[in-house]
Design an enzyme around this catalytic site. Structure first.
Site, PDB file in Angstrom:
ATOM      1  CG  ASN A 110      34.645  44.584  34.307  1.00 50.77           C
ATOM      2  OD1 ASN A 110      35.928  44.536  35.429  1.00 50.77           O
ATOM      3  ND2 ASN A 110      35.148  43.562  32.975  1.00 50.77           N
TER       4      ASN A 110
ATOM      5  CB  CYS B  95      45.293  47.558  36.347  1.00 46.35           C
ATOM      6  SG  CYS B  95      44.391  45.333  35.267  1.00 46.35           S
TER       7      CYS B  95
ATOM      8  CG  ASN C 220      41.826  43.895  30.746  1.00 47.10           C
ATOM      9  OD1 ASN C 220      40.529  44.464  31.306  1.00 47.10           O
ATOM     10  ND2 ASN C 220      41.508  42.491  31.069  1.00 47.10           N
TER      11      ASN C 220
ATOM     12  CB  CYS D  72      39.745  41.986  39.812  1.00 51.17           C
ATOM     13  SG  CYS D  72      40.683  43.140  39.916  1.00 51.17           S
TER      14      CYS D  72
ATOM     15  CG  ASN E  36      44.641  46.077  42.037  1.00 52.59           C
ATOM     16  OD1 ASN E  36      45.604  45.767  42.607  1.00 52.59           O
ATOM     17  ND2 ASN E  36      45.232  47.726  41.068  1.00 52.59           N
TER      18      ASN E  36
ATOM     19  CD  GLU F 176      40.821  47.612  34.930  1.00 51.02           C
ATOM     20  OE1 GLU F 176      39.830  46.907  34.830  1.00 51.02           O
ATOM     21  OE2 GLU F 176      41.873  47.716  35.892  1.00 51.02           O
ATOM     22  NE  ARG F 177      37.910  41.259  29.689  1.00 51.23           N
ATOM     23  CZ  ARG F 177      37.319  40.313  29.880  1.00 51.23           C
ATOM     24  NH1 ARG F 177      37.159  39.694  28.604  1.00 51.23           N
ATOM     25  NH2 ARG F 177      37.281  39.972  31.035  1.00 51.23           N
TER      26      ARG F 177
HETATM   27  N1  API Z   1      40.882  45.894  38.378  1.00 48.39           N
HETATM   28  C1  API Z   1      41.721  44.089  37.560  1.00 48.39           C
HETATM   29  C2  API Z   1      41.385  43.721  36.476  1.00 48.39           C
HETATM   30  C3  API Z   1      40.144  43.513  36.169  1.00 48.39           C
HETATM   31  C4  API Z   1      39.381  42.714  34.562  1.00 48.39           C
HETATM   32  C5  API Z   1      38.987  43.458  34.435  1.00 48.39           C
HETATM   33  N2  API Z   1      39.040  44.624  33.720  1.00 48.39           N
HETATM   34  C6  API Z   1      38.326  42.648  32.560  1.00 48.39           C
HETATM   35  O1  API Z   1      39.142  41.789  32.656  1.00 48.39           O
HETATM   36  O2  API Z   1      37.249  42.405  32.168  1.00 48.39           O
HETATM   37  C7  API Z   1      43.050  43.667  38.427  1.00 48.39           C
HETATM   38  O3  API Z   1      43.389  44.432  39.428  1.00 48.39           O
HETATM   39  O4  API Z   1      43.511  42.852  38.241  1.00 48.39           O
END
Ligand code: API
Length: 269
Positions: free
Chosen positions: A58, A211, A184, A67, A69, A202-203
């Site tokens: 991240n 996301c 998230n 993730c 995307n 998002e975390r």
């Molecule tokens: N952007 C991502 C998720 C990243 C996950 C992250 N933010 C976490 O859970 O720590 C997606 O497209 O699924």
């Protein structure tokens, strides 16, 4: 070290080749992803060819298992590098297991990826003893919501207007001690045209323009609550994603990605 940048519906990633990249620590990752003092990105992906796999970090230098995307951007990168072809599916290793991916078109680049099978076991999300059934975080009692694992932890909240939620409100939920690894947070509304409008906090990042796992979690939750059936279209601030579910409950995420360019950076170890 060479970093190549991609974005999928505005969720942007720096990709480094894992076979050439020196070991970089979380502080260096956070510095590279910094939007003012670095190249700027929601995350950094270490991409490996043999076996095909990705490792997602991240923006703040924390690690995430999956993730959606980022995986779509990885597929685009692997295609550009000649690691994969457009004519057959591939299996890609992620921190949350293997995922199948398919290239739908190369210009524009559109691919479909397995985002994950929703896991409704509350123990994935919290250490609090709870009744069996769909997890509704007790401190969110006034809202229609549910929390479950979809590659990473997600909490989906249905709300009249996702745009008016403040980062402070979202962060309070995302970092609430009820969740053992944080969550998230996806704010969702059914639009008049049948699309789901989703805004995700998002975390490890904050608000993002899209996301992938969040789009899938939102679509799954909307189907559970009878708000809209799958397959469905998810309108994120940065673009449109499509979500459907395979008979084995695997969520299939489809959307575009764009290659932005490359940068060379000296990492001092
Ligand atoms: N952007 C991502 C998720 C990243 C996950 C992250 N933010 C976490 O859970 O720590 C997606 O497209 O699924």
């Amino acid at each position: 070290m060479i970093l190549e940048k991609y974005q999928g519906c505005g969720n942007d990633f720096l990709i480094a080749d894992g076979s050439r990249t020196p070991v970089i620590d979380p502080q260096q990752i956070a510095a590279l992803c910094d939007r003012h003092r670095g190249f700027g990105a929601d995350g950094l992906i270490i991409a490996r060819r043999d076996p095909l796999s990705m490792e997602l970090w991240n923006q703040d230098g924390t690690r995430a298992g999956m993730c959606g995307n980022g995986l779509r951007c990885f597929v685009h990168h692997a295609y550009r590098k000649g690691w994969i072809q457009a004519d057959r599916p591939y299996r890609i290793g992620t921190g949350d297991g293997l995922r199948s991916v398919w290239i739908c078109s190369t210009e524009p680049f559109i691919c479909q990826v397995e985002a994950g099978i929703p896991d409704f076991d509350a123990k994935r999300m919290t250490n609090q003893p709870l009744l069996p059934g769909l997890l509704h975080a007790p401190f969110l009692s006034q809202q229609q919501s549910c929390s479950f694992w979809l590659g990473v932890p997600h909490t989906v909240l249905f709300t009249a207007d996702p745009e008016v939620i403040s980062a402070e409100q979202a962060r309070t939920i995302g970092r609430h001690p009820f969740f053992k690894e944080g969550t998230n947070v996806d704010f969702v509304r059914l639009k008049e045209n049948g699309e789901l409008q989703v805004r995700t906090w998002e975390r490890g990042v904050g608000w993002t323009l899209a996301c992938g796992t969040g789009a899938c979690a939102s679509a799954v939750a909307a189907a559970i609550f009878g708000i809209c059936p799958l397959p469905c279209k998810v309108r994120c601030p940065g673009g449109l994603l499509q979500v459907k579910q395979a008979p084995d409950k695997q969520c299939l995420l489809t959307g575009p990605s764009v290659y932005i360019g490359k940068a060379e950076v000296k990492v001092c170890g």
